[in-house]
Design a protein around this motif. Structure first.
Motif, PDB file in Angstrom:
ATOM      1  N   ARG A 220       0.831  -1.212   0.000  1.00 19.90           N
ATOM      2  CA  ARG A 220       0.000   0.000   0.000  1.00 19.90           C
ATOM      3  C   ARG A 220       0.866   1.264   0.000  1.00 19.90           C
ATOM      4  NH1 ARG A 220      -4.561   1.782  -2.012  1.00 19.90           N
ATOM      5  NH2 ARG A 220      -5.710   3.193  -0.671  1.00 19.90           N
ATOM      6  N   MET A 221       1.980   1.205   0.719  1.00 15.80           N
ATOM      7  CA  MET A 221       2.878   2.374   0.752  1.00 15.80           C
ATOM      8  C   MET A 221       3.422   2.671  -0.646  1.00 15.80           C
ATOM      9  SD  MET A 221       4.817   1.448   4.321  1.00 15.80           S
ATOM     10  CE  MET A 221       5.982   2.767   4.484  1.00 15.80           C
ATOM     11  N   ILE A 222       3.842   1.607  -1.326  1.00 16.00           N
ATOM     12  CA  ILE A 222       4.338   1.795  -2.699  1.00 16.00           C
ATOM     13  C   ILE A 222       3.225   2.389  -3.561  1.00 16.00           C
ATOM     14  CG2 ILE A 222       5.192   0.622  -4.781  1.00 16.00           C
ATOM     15  CD1 ILE A 222       6.143  -1.625  -2.707  1.00 16.00           C
ATOM     16  N   GLU A 255       7.733  13.559   7.848  1.00  8.57           N
ATOM     17  CA  GLU A 255       6.266  13.465   7.782  1.00  8.57           C
ATOM     18  C   GLU A 255       5.802  12.506   6.706  1.00  8.57           C
ATOM     19  OE1 GLU A 255       4.066  17.117   7.617  1.00  8.57           O
ATOM     20  OE2 GLU A 255       4.828  17.759   9.574  1.00  8.57           O
ATOM     21  N   VAL A 256       6.527  12.510   5.601  1.00  8.24           N
ATOM     22  CA  VAL A 256       6.108  11.618   4.515  1.00  8.24           C
ATOM     23  C   VAL A 256       6.216  10.152   4.947  1.00  8.24           C
ATOM     24  CG1 VAL A 256       8.406  11.638   3.380  1.00  8.24           C
ATOM     25  CG2 VAL A 256       6.384  11.064   2.049  1.00  8.24           C
ATOM     26  N   GLU A 257       7.202   9.860   5.764  1.00  2.00           N
ATOM     27  CA  GLU A 257       7.347   8.481   6.257  1.00  2.00           C
ATOM     28  C   GLU A 257       6.175   8.104   7.157  1.00  2.00           C
ATOM     29  OE1 GLU A 257      12.168   7.880   6.627  1.00  2.00           O
ATOM     30  OE2 GLU A 257      11.215   9.194   8.093  1.00  2.00           O
ATOM     31  N   GLY A 258       5.829   9.046   8.041  1.00  2.00           N
ATOM     32  CA  GLY A 258       4.712   8.815   8.964  1.00  2.00           C
ATOM     33  C   GLY A 258       3.408   8.626   8.204  1.00  2.00           C
ATOM     34  N   TYR A 259       3.244   9.450   7.162  1.00  2.62           N
ATOM     35  CA  TYR A 259       2.025   9.370   6.361  1.00  2.62           C
ATOM     36  C   TYR A 259       1.897   8.002   5.698  1.00  2.62           C
ATOM     37  CZ  TYR A 259      -1.177  10.204   2.448  1.00  2.62           C
ATOM     38  OH  TYR A 259      -2.185  10.117   1.539  1.00  2.62           O
ATOM     39  N   LEU A 260       2.991   7.554   5.070  1.00  2.00           N
ATOM     40  CA  LEU A 260       2.945   6.259   4.385  1.00  2.00           C
ATOM     41  C   LEU A 260       2.680   5.123   5.363  1.00  2.00           C
ATOM     42  CD1 LEU A 260       5.861   6.611   1.788  1.00  2.00           C
ATOM     43  CD2 LEU A 260       3.406   6.686   1.335  1.00  2.00           C
ATOM     44  N   LYS A 261       3.274   5.227   6.529  1.00  2.00           N
ATOM     45  CA  LYS A 261       3.077   4.190   7.542  1.00  2.00           C
ATOM     46  C   LYS A 261       1.608   4.155   7.969  1.00  2.00           C
ATOM     47  CE  LYS A 261       5.005   2.273  11.776  1.00  2.00           C
ATOM     48  NZ  LYS A 261       3.675   1.806  12.190  1.00  2.00           N
ATOM     49  N   TYR A 262       1.058   5.348   8.189  1.00  2.00           N
ATOM     50  CA  TYR A 262      -0.340   5.447   8.590  1.00  2.00           C
ATOM     51  C   TYR A 262      -1.242   4.844   7.516  1.00  2.00           C
ATOM     52  CZ  TYR A 262      -4.918   7.643   8.853  1.00  2.00           C
ATOM     53  OH  TYR A 262      -6.261   7.855   8.842  1.00  2.00           O
ATOM     54  N   SER A 266      -3.562   1.582   8.110  1.00  2.00           N
ATOM     55  CA  SER A 266      -5.019   1.618   8.064  1.00  2.00           C
ATOM     56  C   SER A 266      -5.551   0.736   6.934  1.00  2.00           C
ATOM     57  CB  SER A 266      -5.540   3.054   7.956  1.00  2.00           C
ATOM     58  OG  SER A 266      -4.910   3.723   6.908  1.00  2.00           O
ATOM     59  N   PHE A 267      -4.739   0.567   5.892  1.00  2.00           N
ATOM     60  CA  PHE A 267      -5.195  -0.248   4.765  1.00  2.00           C
ATOM     61  C   PHE A 267      -5.369  -1.718   5.150  1.00  2.00           C
ATOM     62  CE2 PHE A 267      -4.173  -2.546   0.702  1.00  2.00           C
ATOM     63  CZ  PHE A 267      -5.347  -2.219   0.053  1.00  2.00           C
ATOM     64  N   VAL A 268      -4.420  -2.238   5.908  1.00  2.00           N
ATOM     65  CA  VAL A 268      -4.478  -3.669   6.242  1.00  2.00           C
ATOM     66  C   VAL A 268      -5.692  -4.006   7.105  1.00  2.00           C
ATOM     67  CG1 VAL A 268      -1.985  -4.007   6.013  1.00  2.00           C
ATOM     68  CG2 VAL A 268      -2.947  -3.419   8.244  1.00  2.00           C
TER      69      VAL A 268
END
Lengths: 370, 193
Positions: A220-222, A255-262, A266-268
């Motif tokens: 999802r991050m990709i 922030e971009v790292e935190g966003y992708l992690k979030y 949430s996707f899973v």
């Protein structure tokens, strides 16, 4: 609740015995989850079919009971909106292979009484549309006023044109393509490999045992990176960090790292890993006309097209939409094309609401009056 | 010079229920007149996104493309008319676009401001500056016009290229110009094939 919302809605289910797939396999006891908004008129001539993208679902507008989050295209569907539910009857269904109520790899296999997992047959975009046609027949609609969708939704739109040209009065493919490019296949494959390399994936037999959380969240991050643009990321995150000084550790601090992690996390919680594999595979296999020439397939087409793309979309670049435009020209099909100047990247189809509303509203008025 | 007069002439020329491709159709005003009065099958190509929105609001079919490479998709003679009204002078390669227009259209309507209009000549001669007229109301630094041509330049070109001029009308301040159009007309409109 906002005034121009379709309000409280619920997902309905349509069941049928069998769907013969492109792979020649027979999918048994099929369920299609769908939602409807607005009223079907007497002539049944005001029906619009909304096609969702990779991870979307049937819940396109309004609210489910006890939930605050509206449907995924709520900005576009409702009274007075682009798909005006005072005028049109709007349908959205979950694709087969999905995990939001329609039959997919997480559904129970009637043969074994257990979830399909990898026993679920490979499905194609044409199979998704084949299932939708059954739903449309069941709803008693002979001809859809329009079929509309972005990204994978746009592929389904184009598939309607090829599979059931007599059943559509107009089509609105947005930020889409007639076939996946090597780059698009490559991104899909990296996502799938992320899922499959997670030990918790267990060759797809994880139901009731584990869940490939890490793999699916990386996928999802990709995905999210490909949905944005360099500019939109710079605007949204910059190089901002939650730490004041640079930290020499690997925890996400930008922030971009935190966003992708979030986004991954949430996707899973809402999506099945096998569905992700099956649907991205369907995207990669998508090749609307194969060896044939697109314009030959479009020949004699009566439906009108509104084709939209976005300038900063590098996942489904405008040149792919222009191929559809070119085929329309050669075939003499009635098409309108606009490349909307957006910096949002592929996500623009969900975000450029004003531009899309203007174009779609007028287009629908025109095709309704023919 | 009146734009309405030019539109009236083109509308008069274009046959009922024909197919029309307007290159650089702008906000679609001419096309919608043609749809309304002559019931044509209309298609426009336009490079400005804002203009596309106006066209769509008028119920027109329009493609957001650059006409310099936007015609390659069309089959030969796929339109009864291709219109190049007030765009001809703004494109990089007018010769190539005219060739393409002649390939795609059975007839091509060409309209452009006449650079040899007497007021332009007077302004250059007496002021020593690039002329600014009602048909070319721009300064040198903000004009969209890339090519400056006169009515005679165009007719010469058609002769050399063996392009047949079927009809022509010249428009000045107060209507049609019949006497010395290259001097007194602000605008020339032609049907060529």
């Amino acid at each position: 609740m906002e005034k121009n919302s379709v309000g409280l809605v619920e997902t309905k289910y349509f069941n049928f015995d069998e769907l013969v797939l492109d792979s020649k396999e027979h999918l048994k006891q099929v369920t299609i989850a769908y939602e409807i908004y607005g009223q079907l008129n007497e002539k049944k001539s005001n029906a619009i079919l909304i096609e969702h993208a990779l991870t979307g679902d049937a819940h396109a507008a309004g609210f489910h009971k006890d939930e605050d989050k509206s449907g995924w295209w709520d900005t576009m569907i409702g009274p007075g909106k682009a798909f005006d539910t005072k005028k049109y009857f709007v349908i959205c269904s979950n694709v087969i292979g999905g995990c939001k109520g329609s039959t997919g790899p997480s559904s129970v296999n009637p043969k074994t009484g257990k979830p399909y997992g990898l026993d679920f047959p490979i499905i194609t975009v044409a199979d998704m549309v084949r299932a939708q046609k059954k739903l449309i027949d069941y709803l008693g609609i002979k001809k859809l006023l329009t079929v509309v969708g972005g990204s994978m939704g746009g592929m389904q739109v184009l598939q309607w044109l090829v599979s059931y040209p007599e059943s559509v009065k107009s089509l609105i493919p947005i930020a889409t393509t007639v076939k996946h490019s090597p780059q698009q296949i490559a991104f899909s494959e990296v996502g799938r490999q992320a899922v499959m390399s997670d030990p918790d994936w267990r060759d797809g037999n994880y139901y009731g045992v584990s869940f490939p959380t890490r793999g699916l969240s990386v996928a999802r991050m990709i995905g999210h990176i490909t949905y944005m643009s360099d500019v939109s990321m710079a605007e949204k995150f910059g190089r901002r960090s939650k730490e004041k000084k640079p930290i020499f550790k690997f925890e996400p601090s930008f922030e971009v790292e935190g966003y992708l992690k979030y986004r991954g996390d949430s996707f899973v919680k809402r999506f099945d890993a096998n569905s992700y594999l099956y649907i991205t595979k369907a995207l990669d296999l998508f090749d609307l006309v194969g060896e044939k020439k697109l314009h030959q397939v479009f020949n004699g087409l009566k439906a009108k097209l509104l084709i939209l793309s976005f300038k900063s979309d590098w996942l489904y670049p405008s040149y792919q939409s222009k191929e559809i435009v070119k085929a329309c020209k050669l075939a003499g099909a009635d098409a309108t094309y606009c490349e909307i100047d957006s910096t949002y990247g592929h996500d623009a189809f969900l975000l450029e609401v004003d531009e899309e509303t203007h174009l779609i509203k007028h287009f629908l008025e025109r095709v309704s009056n023919v | 010079m009146s734009e309405n007069l030019a539109y009236k002439i083109i509308t008069y020329w274009v046959e009922e229920k024909s197919s029309v491709l307007d290159l650089g159709c702008g906000d679609g005003e001419l096309l919608s007149i043609l749809v309304e009065r002559k019931n044509v099958k209309a298609m426009g190509i336009e490079i400005s996104e804002q203009a596309i929105y106006s066209c769509v609001a008028k119920g027109l079919s329009v493609l957001h493309e650059n006409i310099e490479h936007g015609l390659t998709g069309y089959a030969d003679k796929s339109f009864d008319y291709v219109i190049l009204y007030n765009t001809f002078q703004e494109i990089k390669n007018p010769a190539a676009v005219l060739d393409e227009a002649l390939r795609v259209g059975k007839k091509v309507v060409v309209g452009f401001p006449n650079f040899a209009y007497y007021k332009s000549r007077l302004q250059i001669f007496f002021n020593g500056r690039v002329p600014v007229t009602s048909s070319m109301p721009f300064q040198w630094y903000n004009t969209p016009n890339l090519h400056f041509l006169s009515i005679l330049d165009f007719t010469d070109y058609c002769n050399i290229k063996k392009i047949k001029i079927e009809k022509s009308v010249f428009i000045g301040k107060s209507g049609q110009v019949k006497f010395l159009p290259n001097l007194f007309a602000e605008m020339g409109i032609f049907i060529v094939s």
